[in-house]
Write a protein that holds these residues in place. Sequence first.
Motif, PDB file in Angstrom:
ATOM      1  N   ASN A 174       2.666   3.844  -7.869  1.00 47.25           N
ATOM      2  CA  ASN A 174       1.518   3.370  -6.967  1.00 47.25           C
ATOM      3  C   ASN A 174       0.143   3.562  -7.708  1.00 47.25           C
ATOM      4  O   ASN A 174      -0.875   2.620  -7.686  1.00 47.25           O
ATOM      5  N   TYR A 194      -2.395   0.438  -8.000  1.00 49.60           N
ATOM      6  CA  TYR A 194      -3.512   0.492  -6.917  1.00 49.60           C
ATOM      7  C   TYR A 194      -4.782   0.953  -7.601  1.00 49.60           C
ATOM      8  O   TYR A 194      -5.819   0.615  -7.204  1.00 49.60           O
ATOM      9  N   ASP A 206      -5.642   9.210  -8.434  1.00 46.67           N
ATOM     10  CA  ASP A 206      -6.005   8.345  -9.379  1.00 46.67           C
ATOM     11  C   ASP A 206      -7.375   7.898  -8.984  1.00 46.67           C
ATOM     12  O   ASP A 206      -8.326   8.500  -8.306  1.00 46.67           O
ATOM     13  N   ARG A 237       1.583  -1.713   4.888  1.00 46.41           N
ATOM     14  CA  ARG A 237       0.966  -1.731   3.515  1.00 46.41           C
ATOM     15  C   ARG A 237      -0.578  -1.844   4.113  1.00 46.41           C
ATOM     16  O   ARG A 237      -0.963  -2.339   4.908  1.00 46.41           O
ATOM     17  N   THR A 238      -1.527  -1.171   3.357  1.00 48.15           N
ATOM     18  CA  THR A 238      -3.089  -1.318   3.766  1.00 48.15           C
ATOM     19  C   THR A 238      -3.577  -2.817   3.445  1.00 48.15           C
ATOM     20  O   THR A 238      -2.873  -3.573   2.892  1.00 48.15           O
ATOM     21  N   GLY A 254       4.941  -5.247  -3.549  1.00 46.17           N
ATOM     22  CA  GLY A 254       5.401  -4.045  -2.850  1.00 46.17           C
ATOM     23  C   GLY A 254       6.073  -4.303  -1.597  1.00 46.17           C
ATOM     24  O   GLY A 254       5.873  -5.324  -1.138  1.00 46.17           O
ATOM     25  N   LEU A 302       7.926   0.282   1.304  1.00 50.41           N
ATOM     26  CA  LEU A 302       8.910   1.297   1.687  1.00 50.41           C
ATOM     27  C   LEU A 302       8.886   2.599   0.746  1.00 50.41           C
ATOM     28  O   LEU A 302       9.445   3.559   1.258  1.00 50.41           O
ATOM     29  N   GLY A 303       8.143   2.432  -0.504  1.00 44.40           N
ATOM     30  CA  GLY A 303       8.074   3.618  -1.336  1.00 44.40           C
ATOM     31  C   GLY A 303       7.769   4.819  -0.726  1.00 44.40           C
ATOM     32  O   GLY A 303       8.671   5.754  -0.846  1.00 44.40           O
TER      33      GLY A 303
HETATM   34  P1  ADP Z   1       4.224  -0.371  -1.639  1.00 42.59           P
HETATM   35  O1  ADP Z   1       3.388   0.227  -2.981  1.00 42.59           O
HETATM   36  O2  ADP Z   1       5.671  -0.851  -2.347  1.00 42.59           O
HETATM   37  O3  ADP Z   1       3.461  -1.482  -0.972  1.00 42.59           O
HETATM   38  P2  ADP Z   1       4.424   2.170  -0.693  1.00 42.59           P
HETATM   39  O4  ADP Z   1       5.030   2.681   0.483  1.00 42.59           O
HETATM   40  O5  ADP Z   1       4.564   2.703  -2.006  1.00 42.59           O
HETATM   41  O6  ADP Z   1       4.764   0.635  -0.546  1.00 42.59           O
HETATM   42  O7  ADP Z   1       2.999   2.316  -0.312  1.00 42.59           O
HETATM   43  C1  ADP Z   1       2.656   1.951   1.113  1.00 42.59           C
HETATM   44  C2  ADP Z   1       1.210   1.457   1.032  1.00 42.59           C
HETATM   45  O8  ADP Z   1       0.116   2.676   0.691  1.00 42.59           O
HETATM   46  C3  ADP Z   1       0.645   0.593  -0.175  1.00 42.59           C
HETATM   47  O9  ADP Z   1       1.075  -0.711   0.193  1.00 42.59           O
HETATM   48  C4  ADP Z   1      -0.811   0.695  -0.306  1.00 42.59           C
HETATM   49  O10 ADP Z   1      -1.551   0.187   0.539  1.00 42.59           O
HETATM   50  C5  ADP Z   1      -0.801   2.270  -0.101  1.00 42.59           C
HETATM   51  N1  ADP Z   1      -0.899   2.934  -1.237  1.00 42.59           N
HETATM   52  C6  ADP Z   1      -0.021   3.546  -1.835  1.00 42.59           C
HETATM   53  N2  ADP Z   1      -0.363   4.564  -3.031  1.00 42.59           N
HETATM   54  C7  ADP Z   1      -1.739   3.901  -3.134  1.00 42.59           C
HETATM   55  C8  ADP Z   1      -2.638   4.426  -4.009  1.00 42.59           C
HETATM   56  N3  ADP Z   1      -2.504   5.400  -4.994  1.00 42.59           N
HETATM   57  N4  ADP Z   1      -4.033   3.868  -3.946  1.00 42.59           N
HETATM   58  C9  ADP Z   1      -4.269   3.116  -2.946  1.00 42.59           C
HETATM   59  N5  ADP Z   1      -3.330   2.935  -1.960  1.00 42.59           N
HETATM   60  C10 ADP Z   1      -1.991   3.275  -2.179  1.00 42.59           C
END
Ligand code: ADP
Length: 694
Positions: free
Chosen positions: A581, A585, A624, A643-644, A654, A657-658
């Motif tokens: 991530n 991101y 990060d 997802r944001t 993405g 779900l991670g």
């Molecule tokens: P994915 O990365 O597959 O979309 P995740 O569950 O890992 O799903 O993350 C969910 C959401 O959280 C991401 O879609 C993103 O919007 C936000 N996100 C996760 N990690 C970060 C990060 N390091 N910086 C900014 N936004 C993040």
Amino acid sequence: MDKRLFYLLSQVMAETQADAVYLGLQRPGSTLVDIIAQHINHPHDDNTYEEQAVHGWIRNALPDLNIRAEPIIIDQANQLPVGFKSALLIPLIMLSEITSGVFICSTQEDAFNAEHVDATAILGELILTVLENEHLIERLITTEAIATTAQAIARNPYPQSIIHILRDYLFETHISFCAIALYGPTGGDSHGKPFEYIEVKGDWSRQLGSQMITGTQIKLDELMQLHDALRQQEFLQIQGMDGEDAPIARLDAFSKLLMNATRLKSLVLIPLETRERRLGLLVIGSDTVREFNWYELRTYQIVSEFLTISTMTESLQREHDFVQQGRAALLEAVTDAVVMTLPNEHANILTANEHFQKLFNLSVFDTQGKSLWTVLENTQMPKQLRDDLIETWQALSPSDHRVMRGEFVMKDERSDERTMQWYSAPVFQRNSVLGRIYTFHDVSSERAEENLRYELLSRISHELRTPLTSIKGFAEFILEMTRDELPDLAREYIEIILSSARHLNSVYDDLIEFTRANVGEIELYFTENYVQDLVIETVARLEFSHKANNQRVLMNLDDDLPAIRFDHDRTAQILSNLLINAIKYAPHNSEIRITTSQILTPEALPISAPPATITPCMLISIIDEGAGISREDAEQIFLPFYRTKDAAARKIEGTGLGLAISRGIVELQRGKLWAEPATPQNRGGRFFFTIPFS
Ligand code: ADP
């Protein structure tokens, strides 16, 4: 007139051959001198002018006589009133507070000499004894009346009943009015507010009956004069309001109201106040023009002190009741079960609402004042559950400032399972802990919904498996077998099918993983590992990705960290998710920091750590330099598929779900995973997770 006094005065008369004898008396605090007895040979034919002249003379002479404390013979007619030519004045010094004297007058010149002084000495003493006796009796009666009044007031401290008590026990016949007026507003919502008005809370008038003016309010700004007057004196006497000439215009609004409404001619106002607080006024009135004597005023003052105390008690009681009722209503209004305990080791129950009693099948008597631990032990919850809860709650000291939360499942009366979420927080007053509050919220329906969602997901993912495997298999097969024979367009399409199938496959894997993590189907294999090693391995495995983005991963690892037990592969999976991530991101050419540290006590945790984070633990943070997470998103991103907006807008690949999977696994290991929202001081994506030591 007292017969004994009259007799003694006649004896004085006989001894001295005088024409008139008067007995004057002045009570302390009063400017008035009363002629309490007189004996006159030749009354001045109803000549009130002459009588008044004699009284005026005695009034003036008495204080001086008492200061000198010796008999005085006056033989200058010009110093005497109404035709008297000589006089003998005998001071009677009694009980220090009261001054009195016998005034013996003659129409003859030089009628008195030292022999007369001697001759009247014994009589003077006898008169003094009678006076003192009367004074004592008067005091005794007053004291008794005060005591009875005080007792009655204590039994029934409401203004109107107090007034009736005063009327019945204390007032002599000339008193025709009484009222209690209190400053307002008072009550629960008026804390600390300055008073705005004075309100009559109870009244009685001989002519008009009770409660004629009760409820009348007068604004305080109309009472400045009265206030100033009362500040300088212990009470205020207003008298002589007679007919047309009454100087009523000069009165303050309050006295004017009383005088008008109840046709009074004399009033006395006594403040009800303590050193810190003004409460109101006690008003006593008469429909005759008179000056209230010293005894009466003293009595009213003493009574007003009782009144002050009882009024304060009553108003405190009212405020207390108001707060209590408010609290109780609030407690009953919430639909959650709520219990508040004292900050002691037994956690004695201060109050519990009905929902709490219902939840654990208790009666009011089972809870009031009892220790929360004993109460729980006596409920029908399974023993293991009870012990777990008690152990968790006892782990916090009674004065601990932290909040805790958790969940448990219990069976209700119909044996249906209910999932209860509990929350425990200290209740403060200023800086000290007053107690602890525990709330229990039924989340069964939320949990049922979640389970349904997981079930649905797992059904869908299982249904997907076979067609997906076939699509992928066939696409690979076609590509392999007919690679060169296929027209370019067809090959391109089959490659798209294959890559889409692979993507779907990874979504599918994630889905399965997510479902399993959340229903606890993932089995963990705990082995002794070093977190530092795990970080190094993971970073190395993903080197290709971050190098491609020209990102530097800085590892801040504490070499001295002990080995701890955790599931190596699953933890590596969490760390990979978080690192991937950060790589995805955060911008190219940026830095990603991974830090490991050992946390021994709850105080050492970051402030952002969720409640009930178990310590001691290992804390791993991945930070990060990207846009980070907003406050609103910080919890949402852990929901499946969330997802944001930023991630979606930037078309970063993405499934959403991670993080949901990672949180599931972290929690299976009894740790916590959370994101800190980005702030101007702490920028970028900031993720933390813990692994408890045991
Ligand atoms: P994915 O990365 O597959 O979309 P995740 O569950 O890992 O799903 O993350 C969910 C959401 O959280 C991401 O879609 C993103 O919007 C936000 N996100 C996760 N990690 C970060 C990060 N390091 N910086 C900014 N936004 C993040």
